[in-house]
Enzyme design. Structure first.
Site: not given
Ligand code: SF4
Length: 491
Positions: A29, A56, A131-132, A273, A314, A376-377, A413, A467
């Site tokens: 979000c 989002g 958001n969260g 990212y 990214s 790559d990320d 996460c 993470c």
């Protein structure tokens, strides 16, 4: 705190089989708010949401108020699909909030889960966008249900709205209601809220998800990322501080430390990212941070090769950084099919089997016969990387050396990012060599945790990197760890 074992937080994942879910962490979000008397606030919000679209893509909404009436338009789909010109003309007022939503499950397609959430408190109406992800949603929902409160959606955002509603009545002010709510909710939240008269913004005491404050002339703007300011010509002023509540109304901007700040824990994955490369976080430009990540990889994991390519989008700044540092030429080896969304991919089995080809197309004449360094990320389950390596080999690459600009993702996460369960994270159970073997690359290297922090130019102690490390800054209740959340996290 260190978790020894983790289980999924996303109980609705039964609707979205593990192998159908995107093989990378997904943002959850974007929020936007503006208080600008005399301006077309609906259109400003519309463009702000366009800049936040990457956070989002499943629904979008705008709420506008004119001092007396609060009106909301929200719809499933992209920002460009959710609003018609006639909507923007209808949404007249001097303050607005907006939201772009990502969800982890099929119920992302439920209109009632789209935001802003709206609630009536006596004669006042509020709208909220979040958001969260809260980590104590179950306890709060149970407590509220015991008080006879019914829920229309399955989101933790509705729990926040309901608490603000409840405490606003108790404290006779929205500020008091938000302040009290912040004492009860735990987890990650960057929230914009409005009444008919004022705009509010508040952020969790750890500051896990970003929230920035900007100015547009005399007007005030808040957004998940500073790219939401750039698109409307607003200037970044500062971040909303962890635990801070801001009110913007006829009296101007008022700020208070609503709850004490905890250890700052901004999500470091935003740098790698999630956030757009043209955004600025903690005074750090993300394009430059990603270039530094690539350069660090060139120093720590050098390999003889003919060309460096980045996986769009990214991976590109990091690939440029790698190429510059190593002296190996940078080239574009992959073209992204930009407008393919997973919402439209999932129903057809035959199309799903196309896998990564739906999103990326290799430039055969560029990469044929070349020894490639591919930047790559992240690697989550490894399936996408495996498909990517096969795609590049099919296109004629002589060698494929994967360089990943994050440390191995080993932990899920709980703070609003859709990562897999621990068992599905390939790096949680396999060594780097085993992952390399699985994805079929000639070599594989990850960014180290110290190099990741160094690239942000910030203090390692000020970030969440759970993470990668398993060190969770906000305590996770046992019920969540055991996977008893019972609803989807949304932002
Ligand atoms: S666990 Fe990872 S993705 Fe989640 S907030 Fe922390 S750093 Fe970000």
């Amino acid at each position: 705190m260190h978790l020894d074992s983790c289980v999924p937080t996303h109980q609705c994942a039964d609707e979205w089989l593990a192998d159908e879910r995107p093989d990378r962490p997904e943002e959850a979000c974007g929020v936007f708010g503006v208080y600008a008397p005399g301006e077309d606030v609906a259109r400003l919000t519309y463009f702000g949401l366009h800049a936040l679209q990457h956070r989002g893509q499943e629904s979008a909404g705008i709420a506008v108020a004119d001092g007396h009436t609060l009106t909301v338009v929200k719809s499933l789909g992209l920002v460009s699909q959710a609003f018609k010109e006639s909507d923007l003309v209808t949404l007249q007022g001097h303050l607005a909030i907006g939201h772009t939503r990502y969800s982890t499950t099929g119920s992302g397609n439920a209109w009632e889960n789209a935001q802003p959430m709206v609630s009536s408190i006596g004669a006042t109406t509020i709208a909220l966008a979040h958001n969260g992800n809260l980590v104590n949603t179950i306890e709060l929902r149970d407590a509220l249900k015991h008080r006879g409160i019914r829920f229309r959606s399955t989101t933790d955002s509705e729990v926040i709205t309901t608490l603000v509603d409840h405490f606003t009545q108790e404290h006779s002010s929205i500020r008091g209601g938000i302040r009290e709510t912040m004492k009860y909710i735990r987890g990650a939240y960057s929230v914009v809220l409005m009444s008919e008269e004022a705009l509010y913004a508040f952020r969790d005491p750890y500051g896990v998800r970003p929230l920035a404050l900007g100015k547009l002339g005399e007007a005030w703007v808040v957004a998940s990322e500073t790219c939401g300011f750039d698109i409307i010509g607003a200037q970044y002023v500062r971040d909303v501080a962890p635990g801070e509540m801001i009110k913007i109304g006829p009296a101007g901007l008022e700020s208070e430390q609503a709850v004490p700040a905890e250890k700052p824990s901004l999500c470091v994955f935003e740098f790698i990212y999630f956030a757009r490369p043209d955004s600025v976080l903690n005074d750090c430009g993300l394009y430059e941070a990603r270039m530094r990540m690539g350069a660090a990889m060139a120093r720590s994991a050098a390999v003889d090769a003919d060309m460096v390519i980045g996986v769009p989008d990214s991976g590109v700044p990091a690939a440029v950084g790698y190429a510059k540092e190593s002296g190996i030429p940078y080239g574009e080896g992959l073209v992204k099919n930009r407008y393919v969304g997973r919402t439209f991919i999932s129903p057809s089995q035959s199309l799903r089997q196309q896998g990564i080809r739906l999103k990326l197309n290799p430039l055969r004449h560029v990469i044929a016969g070349k020894r490639l360094i591919v930047v790559d990320d992240s690697i989550v389950r490894g399936n996408t990387s495996r498909q990517l390596v096969a795609l590049l080999r099919d296109a004629g690459a002589a060698e494929v050396h994967m360089r990943i600009t994050s440390p191995p993702v080993k932990w899920p996460c709980f703070y609003g990012i859709d990562t897999d369960t621990r068992e599905q994270l390939i790096a949680a159970s396999k060594s780097v060599e085993e992952v390399r073997d699985f994805i079929g690359a000639d070599s594989l290297a990850y960014l180290s945790v110290p190099d990741m922090f160094a690239a942000t130019r910030g203090d390692a102690a000020e970030y969440c990197a759970a993470c990668f490390t398993g060190e969770y800054p906000v305590e996770i209740p046992e019920s969540v760890k055991r996977g008893k959340l019972g609803l989807e996290p949304v932002g």
